[in-house]
Scaffold this active site. Structure first.
Site, short mmCIF file in Angstrom:
data_model
loop_
_atom_site.label_atom_id
_atom_site.label_comp_id
_atom_site.label_asym_id
_atom_site.label_seq_id
_atom_site.Cartn_x
_atom_site.Cartn_y
_atom_site.Cartn_z
N TYR A 277 0.80 -1.21 0.00
CA TYR A 277 0.00 0.00 0.00
C TYR A 277 0.84 1.27 0.00
O TYR A 277 0.38 2.32 -0.43
CB TYR A 277 -0.93 0.04 1.22
CG TYR A 277 -2.18 -0.77 1.07
CD1 TYR A 277 -2.13 -2.15 0.89
CD2 TYR A 277 -3.43 -0.17 1.09
CE1 TYR A 277 -3.28 -2.89 0.77
CE2 TYR A 277 -4.59 -0.91 0.98
CZ TYR A 277 -4.51 -2.28 0.81
OH TYR A 277 -5.65 -3.00 0.68
N LYS B 142 3.64 -15.54 2.79
CA LYS B 142 3.88 -16.32 1.57
C LYS B 142 5.38 -16.58 1.51
O LYS B 142 6.08 -16.19 0.56
CB LYS B 142 3.35 -15.53 0.35
CG LYS B 142 3.41 -16.26 -0.96
CD LYS B 142 2.39 -17.39 -1.09
CE LYS B 142 2.57 -18.15 -2.41
NZ LYS B 142 1.75 -19.37 -2.50
N ASP C 119 -2.27 -18.71 0.75
CA ASP C 119 -3.21 -19.44 -0.13
C ASP C 119 -3.94 -20.54 0.63
O ASP C 119 -5.16 -20.68 0.53
CB ASP C 119 -2.51 -19.97 -1.40
CG ASP C 119 -1.21 -20.69 -1.11
OD1 ASP C 119 -0.74 -20.69 0.05
OD2 ASP C 119 -0.63 -21.27 -2.05
N ASP D 211 -6.22 -7.41 4.07
CA ASP D 211 -7.34 -6.80 3.35
C ASP D 211 -8.19 -7.89 2.71
O ASP D 211 -9.41 -7.92 2.85
CB ASP D 211 -6.80 -5.84 2.29
CG ASP D 211 -7.92 -5.16 1.51
OD1 ASP D 211 -8.91 -4.77 2.14
OD2 ASP D 211 -7.79 -5.04 0.28
N ASP E 20 -12.19 -9.61 4.03
CA ASP E 20 -13.42 -9.67 3.22
C ASP E 20 -13.91 -11.11 3.16
O ASP E 20 -15.10 -11.39 3.26
CB ASP E 20 -13.17 -9.15 1.79
CG ASP E 20 -13.53 -7.68 1.63
OD1 ASP E 20 -13.30 -6.91 2.59
OD2 ASP E 20 -14.03 -7.30 0.55
#
Ligand code: IPM
Ligand code: MG
Length: 364
Positions: free
Chosen positions: A141, A191, A223, A247, A251
């Site tokens: 970001y 990751k 993942d 983020d 969701d």
């Protein structure tokens, strides 16, 4: 107590859900004899229309001096064509970065009354109580370079995923501290099989974990975490991760609760000089929902539950926070629900749900 609260209603459904959170805070103030002084500032597309920027410097200054900040939502198709640095979202990112709100707490719980609102099997939802701790001022970001350019064969673009050790350490420490007050189990998501930044993240997590021998922890790859969050959500307690993974995963996690309209969040900064509690920005995790804006359809619960987090974390009002949470849960259990939670039958409006919650607030 007297507290100065800045309201940043923002765009789309922001003003509607903010009005209901205010109604609930007014009820709390009346019952406990507090004085909440509100100041309204513009952010996002509304600020861009009025001021030409999505967040003014002088307004960031006002926020920095407040006791707490509440936000509705930012963004909408009206501003899709706006250049990158003036987009409504930039106002929010500027606020997070300028006020150093590095810790984004996103609790995910599932009310038994809403098991049927989630597409997941009720059996999977039993006992789900996850606290996602998302790093909020680093990573993709904010990393530089971040730009587009033209090359001989076409356009190219770059964003930079950079983390410094101290940024990882402070968010991971906070996650372990939070876990201490819960079920003492941290899952750190990265990751590390591909990314250097994740390998650094992992090694910092291992060293922080050594400071918390009473807390168990595990590493998970993002993942597989995305899969496990919906196949065995009750297995997680505190989940800590970097900005972008957080983020996306939050969701996804909102699906567990039945609607993204229910989930609150707190973005906390460092404790300021002369104070004992951190400055915080409290906002629902849903967006501005321009498709339903102005129609009284938005669920105010996420914003109201964010206000409860504010009472607890920035104002130290634990009893009041618990009363707000109980009023939200009771109202939903009694069947007063906005359209996102009531696919059959006549849904409640944003205001009706806010009024029912405000009416349900009681001192224990
Ligand atoms: C969120 C939102 C923001 C983010 C946007 C509006 C910049 O999606 O708070 O989750 O990506 O952090
Ligand atoms: Mg998001």
């Amino acid at each position: 107590m007297h507290a100065k609260i800045v309201r940043l209603a923002g765009d789309g459904v922001g003003p509607e859900v903010m009005a209901e959170a205010t109604r609930v805070l007014d009820a709390v103030a009346a019952l406990w004899g507090h004085e909440f002084e509100f100041e309204d500032l513009l952010i996002g597309g509304t600020a861009l229309d009025a001021w030409g920027v999505p967040m003014r410097d002088e307004d960031v200054e006002v926020c920095a001096r407040a006791d707490a900040l509440m936000l509705g939502a930012v963004g909408g198709p009206k501003w899709d064509g706006v250049e990158q640095m003036l987009r409504p979202e930039r106002g929010l990112l500027k606020l997070r970065k300028s006020l150093r709100l590095y810790a984004n707490l996103r609790p995910v719980t599932v009310l038994p009354a809403l098991y049927d609102a989630s597409p997941l099997k009720p059996k999977l939802l039993e006992g789900v109580d996850v606290m996602v701790v998302r790093e909020l001022t680093g990573g993709l970001y904010f990393g530089r370079p971040s730009r587009q350019w033209k090359e001989y064969r076409g356009r190219a673009a770059v964003d930079t995923l950079i983390y410094r050790e101290h940024e990882i350490r402070r968010i991971v420490r906070l996650a372990f501290e939070i876990a201490r007050g819960r079920r003492k189990f941290v899952t750190s998501v990265d990751k590390a099989n591909v990314l250097q930044s994740s390998r650094l993240w992992r090694s910092v997590v291992d060293s922080v974990a050594a400071e918390f021998p009473d807390v168990n922890y595990q590493h998970a790859l993002v993942d597989s975490m995305a899969m496990h969050l919906v196949t065995k959500p009750a297995a997680f307690d505190v989940v800590v991760t970097e900005n972008m993974f957080g983020d996306i995963l939050t969701d996804e996690a909102s699906v567990l609760a039945g609607s993204i309209g229910l989930l609150p969040s707190a973005s906390l900064g460092p404790v300021r000089r002369g104070r004992s509690l951190p400055l915080g920005l409290y906002e629902p995790i849903h967006g501005s929902a321009p498709d339903i804006a102005g129609q009284g359809k938005a669920n105010p619960a996420g914003t109201i539950l964010s206000a409860a987090m504010m009472l607890r974390l920035s104002l130290g009002l634990d009893e009041e926070a618990a009363a707000v949470e109980k009023a939200v849960h009771d109202t939903i259990a009694q069947g007063c629900r906005t359209a996102d939670l009531a696919p059959a039958g006549a849904p409640a409006t944003t205001q009706e749900m806010g009024e029912a919650i405000a009416a349900g607030i009681a001192r224990s």
